[in-house]
Design an enzyme around this catalytic site. Sequence first.
Site: not given
Ligand SMILES: *Cc1c(COP(=O)(O)O)cnc(C)c1O
Length: 409
Positions: A86, A108, A377
Amino acid sequence: MNDNAYYGRYGGAFIPEILRATIKDLERIFDAARSDDTFWPEFSGLMSSYSCRPTPLTFAGNLTGHFSGARIYIKREDLNHTGAHKINNVMGQGLLTRRMGKNRVIAETGAGQHGVATATMAAKFGLDCTIYMSKTDVLRQRPNVFWMERLGARVIPVTSGSRTLKDAINEAMRDWSAHMDTTHYVLGTACGPHPFPAMVTYFQSIIGEEVRTQILKSENQLPSRIYACVGGGSNAMGIFSAFLADDSVELVGVEAGGKGLETGQHAARLCADGARAGVAQGYKTYFLQDADGQMKKTHSIAAGLDYVGVSPILSHLHDTRRVRFTAATDDDVIAAMELAMQKEGIIPALESAHAFALAFKEAPALSGDEIIVINQSGRGDKDIFTIADAFDDPKWKSFIIDHAAQYHA
Ligand SMILES: *Cc1c(COP(=O)(O)O)cnc(C)c1O
């Protein structure tokens, strides 16, 4: 509306008249930055000095041996500052905020991860910061609220409507309309009105650009498959975008299958039967909705995937079949997490573990010459209570109950 606001039938900017000039201004600043040769080096330099970029592409030797199929690599977005991808988007939008001469950001947040990243960016850039969060989430996510406040942000609990993320979005929109001269709205994923999907994808594309360089260096060939989880779609677009033109690279988006697609308790907007497009929250995309077009309640073990909409760019890539969409259930995700932890010593976030689950299911059928890449992610530390609860080990029961009760009080 201009044509580049659409991806096939999806996208657009369905916004109140009052915001039209601000959105246009944002689009103009973004386009100017994108065509300025100094901007990307400025952004990637900031990310390397502040957030450990380039993040490693880790060869998962033990998992590869375990499945005796494709060679498995993991892109380590968990090693970013604040623990997930993020921050890529948020720091990029911070640079644009500065270019616009604005001194305040709002956002938000549902689970709080985007709020913490935004508060972090605001502190670093010296911006005033307000975060809208539903009252329900403020109560559920005490640690994130604590950090946002310590980082200098004002957290406003939203009590209107159904007290969910949607109501927090409405409040943020209201604030933006009232203060657009000074304020930028930092959207957290590749959704919402144009230019947000394009802009968030642009900043997150740093993930895929790095993977491309890294895999060519270590293997001298492109992967045959790339797996990413799909909430709003920003980490998926981030890793996919560098490979869209390579037909040999199959792109797999993994949605939240929750308790199983047949139970209706999931957040699979694209791969579930009866997926339907609609317009809401400023853009057109697939939404999880019933036959009357009412938004349905979503469920996922991973808060970050628990969202009714999805990037309009991914909706288009779904229709054109460039990306294959599938789902992993909560149970698959817990099993995949356990394997990743015990074989490789890494702790994926529950969101990321959706991508792991599908990769683990499919890796054994591929040959040892093939490479797959999983986008991790984020890191799973934040999910301690959910994970501990899912493993249902009596030894940890009182720990979970005591600590969760304190956090969620
Ligand atoms: C917020 C989040 C997501 C989901 O958001 P995307 O916009 O689909 O990437 C995925 N993995 C993690 C670790 C997150 O914090």
